[in-house]
Write a protein that holds these residues in place. Structure first.
Motif, mmCIF file in Angstrom:
data_model
loop_
_atom_site.group_PDB
_atom_site.id
_atom_site.type_symbol
_atom_site.label_atom_id
_atom_site.label_comp_id
_atom_site.label_asym_id
_atom_site.label_seq_id
_atom_site.Cartn_x
_atom_site.Cartn_y
_atom_site.Cartn_z
ATOM 1 N N ALA A 18 24.693 -39.204 -45.470
ATOM 2 C CA ALA A 18 24.897 -38.678 -44.085
ATOM 3 C C ALA A 18 25.576 -39.631 -43.012
ATOM 4 O O ALA A 18 25.634 -41.056 -43.321
ATOM 5 C CB ALA A 18 23.682 -37.992 -43.574
ATOM 6 N N SER A 20 24.704 -39.850 -39.733
ATOM 7 C CA SER A 20 23.629 -40.551 -38.877
ATOM 8 C C SER A 20 22.128 -39.905 -39.365
ATOM 9 O O SER A 20 22.016 -38.889 -40.381
ATOM 10 C CB SER A 20 23.864 -39.464 -37.246
ATOM 11 N N THR A 23 21.337 -36.191 -38.939
ATOM 12 C CA THR A 23 21.772 -35.374 -40.017
ATOM 13 C C THR A 23 21.215 -35.483 -41.285
ATOM 14 O O THR A 23 20.911 -34.529 -41.844
ATOM 15 C CB THR A 23 23.412 -35.806 -40.231
ATOM 16 N N GLU A 26 18.153 -33.489 -41.013
ATOM 17 C CA GLU A 26 18.552 -32.116 -41.186
ATOM 18 C C GLU A 26 18.846 -31.765 -42.530
ATOM 19 O O GLU A 26 18.367 -30.795 -42.895
ATOM 20 C CB GLU A 26 19.473 -31.851 -40.181
ATOM 21 N N SER A 69 28.564 -35.430 -46.877
ATOM 22 C CA SER A 69 26.901 -35.592 -46.567
ATOM 23 C C SER A 69 26.432 -34.524 -47.882
ATOM 24 O O SER A 69 26.955 -33.536 -48.144
ATOM 25 C CB SER A 69 26.745 -34.855 -45.239
#
Length: 91
Positions: A18, A20, A23, A26, A69
């Protein structure tokens, strides 16, 4: 792109690619809700250093260069597969 290692309480670590930290969380939580359901677990989230010992550096660099991602699954001699959470089954 970064590689994160996410561990839910009582479970094995999972690799997540990812951009970040939010992210990565999530993506993991999406996977969790699809595959495990129920209450969301406590997490330990680590951003892995690209020079992580005992990892195939070339395979990691290739995977990160893709810029995708998702959930990472590693196979020795082949490299990383990065998939959306909905396409990765239970651990």
């Amino acid at each position: 792109m970064h590689l994160y290692q996410i561990t839910a309480t009582g479970n094995d670590p999972m690799a997540v690619f990812a951009e970040s930290y939010p992210t990565a969380v999530e993506i993991f939580m999406t996977w969790w809700l699809i595959n495990e359901g129920g209450e969301l677990p406590d997490l330990e989230v680590k951003r892995r250093n690209p020079n992580w010992p005992s990892i195939n550096q070339r395979h990691l660099e290739e995977a990160m260069a893709i810029g995708m991602s998702g959930i990472g699954q590693y196979k020795a001699g082949v490299g990383w597969t990065i998939s959306p959470p909905a396409l990765v089954g239970p651990s």
